[in-house]
Design an enzyme around this catalytic site. Structure first.
Site, short mmCIF file in Angstrom:
data_model
loop_
_atom_site.label_atom_id
_atom_site.label_comp_id
_atom_site.label_asym_id
_atom_site.label_seq_id
_atom_site.Cartn_x
_atom_site.Cartn_y
_atom_site.Cartn_z
N GLY A 15 -3.69 39.48 -13.86
CA GLY A 15 -4.98 39.68 -13.18
C GLY A 15 -6.17 39.21 -13.99
O GLY A 15 -7.28 39.76 -13.84
N LYS A 38 -12.59 27.78 -17.22
CA LYS A 38 -11.13 27.87 -17.18
C LYS A 38 -10.64 26.46 -17.49
O LYS A 38 -10.47 25.64 -16.59
CB LYS A 38 -10.64 28.35 -15.82
CG LYS A 38 -9.13 28.63 -15.81
CD LYS A 38 -8.70 29.30 -14.52
CE LYS A 38 -7.19 29.52 -14.48
NZ LYS A 38 -6.74 30.49 -15.50
N GLU A 117 -11.49 31.61 -19.78
CA GLU A 117 -10.22 32.20 -19.34
C GLU A 117 -9.04 31.32 -19.70
O GLU A 117 -9.05 30.10 -19.45
CB GLU A 117 -10.24 32.43 -17.82
CG GLU A 117 -8.98 33.16 -17.34
CD GLU A 117 -8.89 33.26 -15.84
OE1 GLU A 117 -7.78 33.13 -15.31
OE2 GLU A 117 -9.94 33.47 -15.20
N ALA A 119 -4.62 30.74 -19.71
CA ALA A 119 -3.61 30.56 -18.67
C ALA A 119 -2.35 31.32 -19.10
O ALA A 119 -1.93 31.20 -20.25
CB ALA A 119 -3.29 29.08 -18.48
N LEU A 208 -6.79 47.42 -5.51
CA LEU A 208 -7.83 47.42 -4.48
C LEU A 208 -7.40 46.60 -3.27
O LEU A 208 -6.80 45.52 -3.42
CB LEU A 208 -9.13 46.85 -5.04
CG LEU A 208 -9.74 47.61 -6.23
CD1 LEU A 208 -10.87 46.78 -6.86
CD2 LEU A 208 -10.25 48.98 -5.80
#
Length: 229
Positions: A15, A38, A117, A119, A208
Protein backbone atom coordinates in the site's frame (compact mmCIF):
# COMPACT_ATOMS: atom_id res chain seq x y z
CA UNK A 1 12.44 23.82 6.15
CA UNK A 2 12.00 21.46 3.22
CA UNK A 3 11.45 17.79 3.97
CA UNK A 4 12.00 14.84 1.64
CA UNK A 5 11.48 11.16 2.36
CA UNK A 6 11.70 7.83 0.55
CA UNK A 7 8.60 5.64 0.77
CA UNK A 8 9.40 1.94 1.08
CA UNK A 9 7.08 -1.01 1.59
CA UNK A 10 7.47 -4.30 3.39
CA UNK A 11 6.42 -6.06 0.20
CA UNK A 12 4.61 -5.64 -3.09
CA UNK A 13 1.02 -4.47 -2.47
CA UNK A 14 1.80 -3.20 1.01
CA UNK A 15 0.00 0.00 0.00
CA UNK A 16 2.90 2.39 -0.60
CA UNK A 17 1.03 4.63 -3.03
CA UNK A 18 -2.16 4.68 -0.95
CA UNK A 19 -0.19 5.84 2.08
CA UNK A 20 2.09 8.19 0.11
CA UNK A 21 -0.91 9.97 -1.43
CA UNK A 22 -2.45 10.22 2.04
CA UNK A 23 0.75 11.69 3.47
CA UNK A 24 0.91 14.27 0.68
CA UNK A 25 -2.73 15.18 1.29
CA UNK A 26 -2.06 15.49 5.03
CA UNK A 27 0.88 17.78 4.30
CA UNK A 28 -1.23 19.99 2.03
CA UNK A 29 -3.82 20.31 4.80
CA UNK A 30 -1.19 21.91 7.00
CA UNK A 31 -0.33 24.43 4.29
CA UNK A 32 2.81 22.72 2.99
CA UNK A 33 3.67 22.64 -0.69
CA UNK A 34 4.08 19.11 -2.02
CA UNK A 35 5.92 17.16 -4.72
CA UNK A 36 6.47 13.49 -5.47
CA UNK A 37 8.48 11.15 -7.65
CA UNK A 38 7.97 7.51 -8.58
CA UNK A 39 11.14 6.92 -10.62
CA UNK A 40 10.20 3.45 -11.86
CA UNK A 41 6.69 2.06 -12.29
CA UNK A 42 5.58 -1.28 -13.72
CA UNK A 43 2.01 -2.02 -14.70
CA UNK A 44 1.17 0.96 -16.91
CA UNK A 45 -1.57 1.60 -19.45
CA UNK A 46 -1.10 2.87 -22.99
CA UNK A 47 -2.64 6.29 -23.62
CA UNK A 48 -2.41 8.84 -26.42
CA UNK A 49 0.25 10.60 -24.31
CA UNK A 50 2.26 7.43 -23.71
CA UNK A 51 2.37 4.89 -20.90
CA UNK A 52 0.71 6.07 -17.71
CA UNK A 53 0.88 4.38 -14.32
CA UNK A 54 -2.08 4.67 -11.94
CA UNK A 55 0.14 4.97 -8.86
CA UNK A 56 2.18 7.78 -10.40
CA UNK A 57 -1.02 9.59 -11.39
CA UNK A 58 -2.32 9.27 -7.83
CA UNK A 59 0.86 10.91 -6.54
CA UNK A 60 0.74 13.63 -9.18
CA UNK A 61 -2.82 14.48 -8.11
CA UNK A 62 -1.51 15.35 -4.63
CA UNK A 63 1.36 17.55 -5.81
CA UNK A 64 0.94 21.29 -5.46
CA UNK A 65 4.20 21.93 -7.31
CA UNK A 66 3.86 22.30 -11.11
CA UNK A 67 5.08 18.89 -12.25
CA UNK A 68 4.72 17.08 -15.56
CA UNK A 69 3.95 13.38 -15.61
CA UNK A 70 7.44 12.67 -16.96
CA UNK A 71 9.02 14.40 -13.96
CA UNK A 72 6.96 12.34 -11.53
CA UNK A 73 7.44 9.04 -13.37
CA UNK A 74 10.41 9.05 -15.75
CA UNK A 75 10.28 5.27 -16.34
CA UNK A 76 6.90 3.59 -16.93
CA UNK A 77 6.69 0.00 -18.11
CA UNK A 78 3.60 -1.83 -19.33
CA UNK A 79 3.80 -5.27 -17.68
CA UNK A 80 3.18 -5.52 -13.93
CA UNK A 81 6.41 -7.38 -13.25
CA UNK A 82 9.71 -6.77 -11.46
CA UNK A 83 11.26 -3.47 -12.66
CA UNK A 84 14.57 -4.96 -13.78
CA UNK A 85 12.78 -7.57 -15.91
CA UNK A 86 10.37 -4.99 -17.35
CA UNK A 87 13.27 -2.68 -18.19
CA UNK A 88 15.26 -5.45 -19.83
CA UNK A 89 12.28 -6.46 -21.97
CA UNK A 90 11.81 -2.82 -22.99
CA UNK A 91 15.48 -2.43 -23.87
CA UNK A 92 16.02 0.14 -21.12
CA UNK A 93 19.00 0.23 -18.77
CA UNK A 94 18.05 1.43 -15.28
CA UNK A 95 20.93 3.17 -13.57
CA UNK A 96 20.98 4.55 -10.01
CA UNK A 97 23.05 7.60 -10.95
CA UNK A 98 20.65 8.49 -13.78
CA UNK A 99 17.58 7.95 -11.58
CA UNK A 100 19.12 10.07 -8.84
CA UNK A 101 19.54 12.89 -11.34
CA UNK A 102 15.87 12.65 -12.29
CA UNK A 103 14.78 12.71 -8.66
CA UNK A 104 17.00 15.71 -7.91
CA UNK A 105 15.16 17.69 -10.58
CA UNK A 106 12.07 17.40 -8.37
CA UNK A 107 13.95 17.89 -5.11
CA UNK A 108 15.45 21.06 -6.54
CA UNK A 109 11.96 22.56 -6.73
CA UNK A 110 12.24 22.86 -2.94
CA UNK A 111 8.67 21.88 -2.13
CA UNK A 112 8.03 21.84 1.60
CA UNK A 113 7.22 18.12 1.58
CA UNK A 114 8.50 15.73 -1.11
CA UNK A 115 8.07 11.96 -1.31
CA UNK A 116 10.04 9.56 -3.48
CA UNK A 117 8.23 6.24 -3.83
CA UNK A 118 10.07 2.99 -4.46
CA UNK A 119 8.83 -0.19 -6.10
CA UNK A 120 8.02 -3.42 -4.29
CA UNK A 121 10.06 -4.01 -1.14
CA UNK A 122 13.45 -2.68 -0.06
CA UNK A 123 15.69 -5.11 -1.98
CA UNK A 124 14.27 -4.79 -5.48
CA UNK A 125 16.79 -5.11 -8.34
CA UNK A 126 17.11 -2.35 -10.92
CA UNK A 127 19.51 -4.35 -13.06
CA UNK A 128 21.95 -7.23 -12.80
CA UNK A 129 24.31 -5.01 -10.79
CA UNK A 130 22.23 -2.49 -8.83
CA UNK A 131 19.37 -2.50 -6.33
CA UNK A 132 16.71 0.19 -5.98
CA UNK A 133 17.72 0.63 -2.33
CA UNK A 134 20.88 2.30 -3.64
CA UNK A 135 18.75 5.23 -4.84
CA UNK A 136 17.72 6.60 -1.43
CA UNK A 137 21.28 5.95 -0.29
CA UNK A 138 22.63 8.07 -3.15
CA UNK A 139 20.17 10.83 -2.26
CA UNK A 140 20.60 10.52 1.51
CA UNK A 141 16.86 10.31 2.09
CA UNK A 142 15.31 9.19 5.37
CA UNK A 143 12.76 6.43 4.93
CA UNK A 144 9.08 6.00 5.75
CA UNK A 145 8.17 2.31 5.89
CA UNK A 146 4.68 1.19 4.91
CA UNK A 147 3.85 -2.02 6.74
CA UNK A 148 1.18 -4.11 5.06
CA UNK A 149 -0.47 -5.53 8.17
CA UNK A 150 -1.35 -9.17 7.59
CA UNK A 151 -0.01 -12.53 8.72
CA UNK A 152 3.80 -12.45 8.48
CA UNK A 153 4.09 -8.67 8.62
CA UNK A 154 6.23 -8.57 11.77
CA UNK A 155 9.06 -10.48 10.14
CA UNK A 156 8.82 -8.46 6.93
CA UNK A 157 8.74 -5.17 8.83
CA UNK A 158 11.66 -5.93 11.14
CA UNK A 159 13.85 -7.28 8.33
CA UNK A 160 13.05 -4.22 6.19
CA UNK A 161 13.88 -1.85 9.06
CA UNK A 162 17.14 -3.69 9.73
CA UNK A 163 18.14 -3.42 6.06
CA UNK A 164 17.27 0.28 5.89
CA UNK A 165 19.32 1.07 8.98
CA UNK A 166 22.19 -1.19 7.83
CA UNK A 167 22.27 0.86 4.62
CA UNK A 168 22.96 3.94 6.75
CA UNK A 169 19.57 5.60 6.35
CA UNK A 170 17.37 6.84 9.20
CA UNK A 171 13.92 5.32 9.61
CA UNK A 172 11.82 8.46 9.99
CA UNK A 173 8.51 6.72 10.66
CA UNK A 174 6.24 3.86 9.69
CA UNK A 175 2.58 3.40 8.86
CA UNK A 176 0.41 0.40 9.67
CA UNK A 177 -1.73 -0.26 6.60
CA UNK A 178 -4.37 -2.76 7.73
CA UNK A 179 -4.71 -5.03 4.71
CA UNK A 180 -6.47 -7.84 6.57
CA UNK A 181 -9.09 -6.42 8.96
CA UNK A 182 -9.90 -9.99 10.10
CA UNK A 183 -6.30 -10.69 11.09
CA UNK A 184 -6.14 -12.79 14.23
CA UNK A 185 -4.69 -10.96 17.26
CA UNK A 186 -4.50 -7.68 15.36
CA UNK A 187 -3.86 -5.49 18.41
CA UNK A 188 -1.17 -7.82 19.69
CA UNK A 189 0.59 -7.72 16.31
CA UNK A 190 0.40 -3.92 16.19
CA UNK A 191 1.77 -3.70 19.73
CA UNK A 192 4.70 -5.92 18.71
CA UNK A 193 5.44 -3.68 15.74
CA UNK A 194 5.32 -0.63 18.01
CA UNK A 195 7.74 -2.33 20.41
CA UNK A 196 10.31 -3.44 17.85
CA UNK A 197 10.31 -0.86 15.07
CA UNK A 198 12.76 1.93 16.02
CA UNK A 199 10.67 4.81 14.69
CA UNK A 200 7.35 6.54 15.43
CA UNK A 201 4.13 5.14 14.03
CA UNK A 202 2.47 7.80 11.86
CA UNK A 203 -0.90 6.11 11.95
CA UNK A 204 -3.00 2.99 11.55
CA UNK A 205 -4.96 3.09 8.31
CA UNK A 206 -7.96 0.75 8.29
CA UNK A 207 -9.29 -1.09 5.28
CA UNK A 208 -11.31 1.68 3.62
CA UNK A 209 -14.11 1.20 1.12
CA UNK A 210 -12.86 4.33 -0.63
CA UNK A 211 -9.13 4.62 0.01
CA UNK A 212 -8.85 8.12 -1.44
CA UNK A 213 -5.97 10.36 -0.40
CA UNK A 214 -8.41 12.51 1.58
CA UNK A 215 -9.82 9.51 3.45
CA UNK A 216 -6.37 8.06 4.18
CA UNK A 217 -5.03 11.42 5.39
CA UNK A 218 -7.60 11.38 8.20
CA UNK A 219 -5.69 8.49 9.77
CA UNK A 220 -2.17 9.95 9.46
CA UNK A 221 -0.16 12.37 11.57
CA UNK A 222 2.90 13.76 9.79
CA UNK A 223 3.80 15.76 12.92
CA UNK A 224 5.15 12.49 14.32
CA UNK A 225 7.77 12.23 11.58
CA UNK A 226 11.38 12.46 12.62
CA UNK A 227 12.81 15.54 10.88
CA UNK A 228 14.48 14.94 7.53
CA UNK A 229 18.23 15.54 7.56
Amino acid sequence: MTQAYFIAGTDTDAGKTTIAAGLLCAARRTGLSTAAVKPVASGSEATVEGLRNADALALLAQCSAPLSYELVNPHAFAPAIAPHIAAREAGVVLDVAQLAGRVRRVLDLQADFTLVEGAGGWRVPLSETELLSALPRALGLPVILVVGVRLGCINHALLSAEAIIADGLPLAGWVANLLDPQMSRLEENLATLEQWLPAPCLGRVPRLENASAVAVADWLDIARLRPAI
